[in-house]
Design a protein around this motif. Structure first.
Motif, PDB file in Angstrom:
ATOM      1  N   LEU A  42       0.850  -1.190   0.000  1.00 39.56           N
ATOM      2  CA  LEU A  42       0.000   0.000   0.000  1.00 39.56           C
ATOM      3  C   LEU A  42       0.885   1.238   0.000  1.00 39.56           C
ATOM      4  CD1 LEU A  42      -2.577  -1.029   2.774  1.00 39.56           C
ATOM      5  CD2 LEU A  42      -2.651  -1.550   0.333  1.00 39.56           C
ATOM      6  N   ILE A  43       0.610   2.156  -0.909  1.00 41.01           N
ATOM      7  CA  ILE A  43       1.386   3.391  -1.016  1.00 41.01           C
ATOM      8  C   ILE A  43       0.455   4.578  -0.840  1.00 41.01           C
ATOM      9  CG2 ILE A  43       2.873   4.793  -2.505  1.00 41.01           C
ATOM     10  CD1 ILE A  43       3.700   2.286  -3.955  1.00 41.01           C
ATOM     11  N   GLY A  44       0.849   5.508  -0.009  1.00 44.49           N
ATOM     12  CA  GLY A  44       0.053   6.712   0.193  1.00 44.49           C
ATOM     13  C   GLY A  44       0.781   7.663   1.125  1.00 44.49           C
ATOM     14  N   LYS A  45       0.530   8.941   0.962  1.00 37.21           N
ATOM     15  CA  LYS A  45       1.194   9.963   1.768  1.00 37.21           C
ATOM     16  C   LYS A  45       0.898   9.740   3.250  1.00 37.21           C
ATOM     17  CE  LYS A  45       3.558  13.887   1.818  1.00 37.21           C
ATOM     18  NZ  LYS A  45       4.918  14.016   1.275  1.00 37.21           N
ATOM     19  N   LEU A  80      15.459  -1.845  -1.094  1.00 38.07           N
ATOM     20  CA  LEU A  80      15.717  -0.618  -1.844  1.00 38.07           C
ATOM     21  C   LEU A  80      15.214   0.628  -1.117  1.00 38.07           C
ATOM     22  CD1 LEU A  80      16.533   0.715  -4.612  1.00 38.07           C
ATOM     23  CD2 LEU A  80      14.189   0.240  -5.359  1.00 38.07           C
ATOM     24  N   LEU A  81      14.059   0.523  -0.484  1.00 38.90           N
ATOM     25  CA  LEU A  81      13.386   1.689   0.078  1.00 38.90           C
ATOM     26  C   LEU A  81      14.187   2.489   1.102  1.00 38.90           C
ATOM     27  CD1 LEU A  81       9.628   0.665   0.381  1.00 38.90           C
ATOM     28  CD2 LEU A  81      10.798   1.905  -1.423  1.00 38.90           C
ATOM     29  N   PRO A  82      14.959   1.847   2.004  1.00 34.64           N
ATOM     30  CA  PRO A  82      15.707   2.642   2.988  1.00 34.64           C
ATOM     31  C   PRO A  82      16.698   3.623   2.371  1.00 34.64           C
ATOM     32  CG  PRO A  82      15.625   0.347   3.666  1.00 34.64           C
ATOM     33  CD  PRO A  82      15.105   0.398   2.258  1.00 34.64           C
ATOM     34  N   TYR A  83      17.077   3.384   1.124  1.00 35.86           N
ATOM     35  CA  TYR A  83      18.085   4.227   0.473  1.00 35.86           C
ATOM     36  C   TYR A  83      17.456   5.287  -0.430  1.00 35.86           C
ATOM     37  CZ  TYR A  83      21.063   0.439   2.064  1.00 35.86           C
ATOM     38  OH  TYR A  83      21.702  -0.491   2.853  1.00 35.86           O
ATOM     39  N   ILE A  84      16.127   5.362  -0.415  1.00 35.34           N
ATOM     40  CA  ILE A  84      15.434   6.300  -1.294  1.00 35.34           C
ATOM     41  C   ILE A  84      14.674   7.321  -0.469  1.00 35.34           C
ATOM     42  CG2 ILE A  84      13.672   6.512  -3.095  1.00 35.34           C
ATOM     43  CD1 ILE A  84      14.369   3.773  -4.040  1.00 35.34           C
ATOM     44  N   ASP A  85      14.778   8.572  -0.873  1.00 33.61           N
ATOM     45  CA  ASP A  85      14.044   9.646  -0.202  1.00 33.61           C
ATOM     46  C   ASP A  85      12.544   9.348  -0.236  1.00 33.61           C
ATOM     47  OD1 ASP A  85      12.535  12.266  -0.085  1.00 33.61           O
ATOM     48  OD2 ASP A  85      14.571  12.993   0.290  1.00 33.61           O
ATOM     49  N   GLU A  86      11.892   9.498   0.914  1.00 28.53           N
ATOM     50  CA  GLU A  86      10.471   9.177   1.012  1.00 28.53           C
ATOM     51  C   GLU A  86       9.627  10.051   0.084  1.00 28.53           C
ATOM     52  OE1 GLU A  86       8.837   8.874   4.883  1.00 28.53           O
ATOM     53  OE2 GLU A  86      10.371   7.491   5.610  1.00 28.53           O
ATOM     54  N   ASN A  87      10.087  11.258  -0.183  1.00 30.12           N
ATOM     55  CA  ASN A  87       9.365  12.124  -1.116  1.00 30.12           C
ATOM     56  C   ASN A  87       9.363  11.543  -2.526  1.00 30.12           C
ATOM     57  OD1 ASN A  87       8.689  14.123   0.787  1.00 30.12           O
ATOM     58  ND2 ASN A  87      10.718  15.049   0.607  1.00 30.12           N
ATOM     59  N   LEU A  88      10.458  10.856  -2.870  1.00 31.45           N
ATOM     60  CA  LEU A  88      10.530  10.227  -4.184  1.00 31.45           C
ATOM     61  C   LEU A  88       9.556   9.055  -4.263  1.00 31.45           C
ATOM     62  CD1 LEU A  88      11.721   9.853  -6.999  1.00 31.45           C
ATOM     63  CD2 LEU A  88      13.572   8.513  -5.982  1.00 31.45           C
ATOM     64  N   ILE A  89       9.438   8.281  -3.179  1.00 26.58           N
ATOM     65  CA  ILE A  89       8.487   7.170  -3.161  1.00 26.58           C
ATOM     66  C   ILE A  89       7.078   7.682  -3.413  1.00 26.58           C
ATOM     67  CG2 ILE A  89       7.442   5.364  -1.734  1.00 26.58           C
ATOM     68  CD1 ILE A  89      10.235   4.691  -2.615  1.00 26.58           C
ATOM     69  N   ASP A  90       6.729   8.759  -2.745  1.00 32.08           N
ATOM     70  CA  ASP A  90       5.405   9.359  -2.934  1.00 32.08           C
ATOM     71  C   ASP A  90       5.248   9.870  -4.365  1.00 32.08           C
ATOM     72  OD1 ASP A  90       2.840  10.283  -1.862  1.00 32.08           O
ATOM     73  OD2 ASP A  90       3.657  12.298  -2.124  1.00 32.08           O
ATOM     74  N   PHE A  91       6.314  10.469  -4.905  1.00 33.50           N
ATOM     75  CA  PHE A  91       6.286  11.000  -6.267  1.00 33.50           C
ATOM     76  C   PHE A  91       6.223   9.868  -7.302  1.00 33.50           C
ATOM     77  CE2 PHE A  91       8.745  13.367  -9.749  1.00 33.50           C
ATOM     78  CZ  PHE A  91       7.584  13.933 -10.256  1.00 33.50           C
ATOM     79  N   MET A  92       6.862   8.733  -6.977  1.00 33.57           N
ATOM     80  CA  MET A  92       6.812   7.579  -7.873  1.00 33.57           C
ATOM     81  C   MET A  92       5.373   7.129  -8.093  1.00 33.57           C
ATOM     82  SD  MET A  92       9.647   6.651  -9.218  1.00 33.57           S
ATOM     83  CE  MET A  92       8.946   5.157  -9.901  1.00 33.57           C
ATOM     84  N   ASN A  93       4.555   7.294  -7.069  1.00 30.32           N
ATOM     85  CA  ASN A  93       3.141   6.962  -7.204  1.00 30.32           C
ATOM     86  C   ASN A  93       2.509   7.780  -8.324  1.00 30.32           C
ATOM     87  OD1 ASN A  93       0.610   5.828  -6.485  1.00 30.32           O
ATOM     88  ND2 ASN A  93       0.140   7.643  -5.265  1.00 30.32           N
ATOM     89  N   ASP A  94       2.799   9.090  -8.361  1.00 26.56           N
ATOM     90  CA  ASP A  94       2.267   9.967  -9.415  1.00 26.56           C
ATOM     91  C   ASP A  94       2.810   9.561 -10.783  1.00 26.56           C
ATOM     92  OD1 ASP A  94       0.958  11.416  -7.448  1.00 26.56           O
ATOM     93  OD2 ASP A  94       2.576  12.885  -7.245  1.00 26.56           O
ATOM     94  N   ILE A  95       4.099   9.239 -10.821  1.00 26.60           N
ATOM     95  CA  ILE A  95       4.740   8.862 -12.088  1.00 26.60           C
ATOM     96  C   ILE A  95       4.114   7.593 -12.658  1.00 26.60           C
ATOM     97  CG2 ILE A  95       6.887   7.981 -13.102  1.00 26.60           C
ATOM     98  CD1 ILE A  95       8.401   9.942 -11.293  1.00 26.60           C
ATOM     99  N   LEU A  96       3.947   6.575 -11.810  1.00 23.41           N
ATOM    100  CA  LEU A  96       3.403   5.304 -12.276  1.00 23.41           C
ATOM    101  C   LEU A  96       1.937   5.430 -12.686  1.00 23.41           C
ATOM    102  CD1 LEU A  96       5.102   2.922  -9.693  1.00 23.41           C
ATOM    103  CD2 LEU A  96       5.630   3.133 -12.124  1.00 23.41           C
ATOM    104  N   LEU A  97       1.184   6.225 -11.959  1.00 26.47           N
ATOM    105  CA  LEU A  97      -0.210   6.464 -12.342  1.00 26.47           C
ATOM    106  C   LEU A  97      -0.279   7.187 -13.687  1.00 26.47           C
ATOM    107  CD1 LEU A  97      -1.814   7.513  -8.926  1.00 26.47           C
ATOM    108  CD2 LEU A  97      -2.314   5.446 -10.253  1.00 26.47           C
ATOM    109  N   HIS A  98       0.647   8.123 -13.914  1.00 30.72           N
ATOM    110  CA  HIS A  98       0.694   8.850 -15.187  1.00 30.72           C
ATOM    111  C   HIS A  98       1.029   7.891 -16.336  1.00 30.72           C
ATOM    112  CE1 HIS A  98       1.398  12.186 -17.974  1.00 30.72           C
ATOM    113  NE2 HIS A  98       2.494  11.550 -18.354  1.00 30.72           N
ATOM    114  N   LYS A 161       9.157  18.923 -10.624  1.00 27.56           N
ATOM    115  CA  LYS A 161       9.021  18.611  -9.202  1.00 27.56           C
ATOM    116  C   LYS A 161      10.321  18.808  -8.437  1.00 27.56           C
ATOM    117  CE  LYS A 161       6.852  16.494  -5.673  1.00 27.56           C
ATOM    118  NZ  LYS A 161       5.569  16.906  -5.071  1.00 27.56           N
ATOM    119  N   MET A 162      11.449  18.412  -9.057  1.00 29.00           N
ATOM    120  CA  MET A 162      12.716  18.354  -8.327  1.00 29.00           C
ATOM    121  C   MET A 162      13.801  19.252  -8.903  1.00 29.00           C
ATOM    122  SD  MET A 162      12.717  14.182  -7.846  1.00 29.00           S
ATOM    123  CE  MET A 162      13.852  14.191  -6.463  1.00 29.00           C
ATOM    124  N   ALA A 163      13.501  19.933 -10.012  1.00 30.54           N
ATOM    125  CA  ALA A 163      14.469  20.814 -10.677  1.00 30.54           C
ATOM    126  C   ALA A 163      15.733  20.062 -11.075  1.00 30.54           C
ATOM    127  CB  ALA A 163      14.806  22.007  -9.791  1.00 30.54           C
TER     128      ALA A 163
END
Length: 294
Positions: A42-45, A80-98, A161-163
């Motif tokens: 489950l993924i969500g903010k 993988l997740l401990p090495y990734i910024d949590e903001n990116l995980i949340d953003f990945m949700n938007d990317i995959l939905l797109h 999103k991230m410049a």
């Protein structure tokens, strides 16, 4: 079971279904036990904030849900997740939905691991100003135009999103991940075929002593035909038996006809599978168009 099937459950009669958390991966991702599908991600903010093993959570709290039924992929995702910024995980949700919305079809679950991993390290490389070239960029754009366009949109989303500005080669890599997710082909298999196509095109240039315009319509037609020919080899399809046409082309365009057979032999060796003889007809026509000088 696909993630789209989960969306039906989520927004249907089971919208308020309660699940038990098995593991909190971070503030935005949890693994929960499901009565039918065993484990779901489950993924969500903030979905994992202040939660622990055994807590109940409503299915509708998640923005996105998916299965990782492959145990190896699940382990990769968890590690993988401990090495990734949590903001990116949340953003990945938007990317995959797109990506899913633009492709108009469900994605294979492995994209959650593969694309997340790729983008995390691509962002790291971009911040360090390290660039990797993509030798198959033109072939990828020609073979998978829709995936390539969506990959460009993903790159734009990341910049907005991230410049972070990705080099052009990253568009090709992202397009391959998208193509892999909609065809269930592995990246290794896709790259192997792209390498073969690049090798065949180079062989045409060397044999005919020409430099092919990679932006020309005839080049795109040749690359796409080679791609379809490889697919036909694996699907054991035949394009038809046109003996009279083959004989005519052999007499009319002997250089292109012989080169077509040279390409076929290379394909047979690299794929370790027989190639339908009729492919020589269509390859000859493509080669004649490509090398014809008015």
């Amino acid at each position: 079971m696909t993630e789209n099937a989960f969306n039906v459950i989520k927004w249907g009669t089971h919208m308020e279904q309660q699940l038990k958390i098995k593991k909190v991966l971070n503030n935005n991702v949890v693994i929960a036990a499901h009565p039918t599908y065993e484990e779901v991600v489950l993924i969500g903010k903030g979905i994992g904030f202040n939660r622990k093993h055994g807590d109940e959570i409503s299915f509708d709290k998640a923005d996105k849900t998916f299965l990782l039924s492959n145990e190896q992929e699940k382990e990769q995702y968890v590690s993988l997740l401990p090495y990734i910024d949590e903001n990116l995980i949340d953003f990945m949700n938007d990317i995959l939905l797109h990506i899913e919305a633009r492709m108009g079809q469900e994605l294979n679950q492995h994209i959650h691991v593969a694309l997340t991993d790729h983008l995390a390290f691509a962002i790291k490389r971009a911040k360090q100003d390290l660039q990797f070239s993509n030798p198959f960029l033109l072939e990828i754009e020609s073979l998978y135009p829709k995936e390539y366009q969506i990959a460009m949109e993903v790159v734009t989303m990341i910049y907005d999103k991230m410049a972070i500005q990705f080099p052009e080669g990253e568009v090709g890599f992202i397009a391959l991940h998208i193509h892999s997710a909609v065809t269930d082909k592995t990246l290794r298999e896709i790259n192997k075929h792209n390498y073969l196509i690049t090798h065949l095109v180079r062989l045409v240039e060397e044999t005919m002593d020409i430099t092919i315009d990679k932006n020309s319509v005839d080049y795109h037609r040749l690359v796409q035909h080679l791609h379809r020919a490889i697919d036909r080899v694996y699907q054991n399809e035949h394009v038809g038996d046109e003996i009279r046409l083959a004989n005519m082309l052999k007499e009319e365009y002997p250089v292109c006809y012989n080169l077509a057979w040279k390409l076929i032999k290379v394909m047979q060796k690299q794929l370790n599978k027989p190639v339908d003889e009729s492919e020589a007809i269509y390859l000859t026509i493509h080669l004649q168009r490509l090398t014809h000088k008015p």
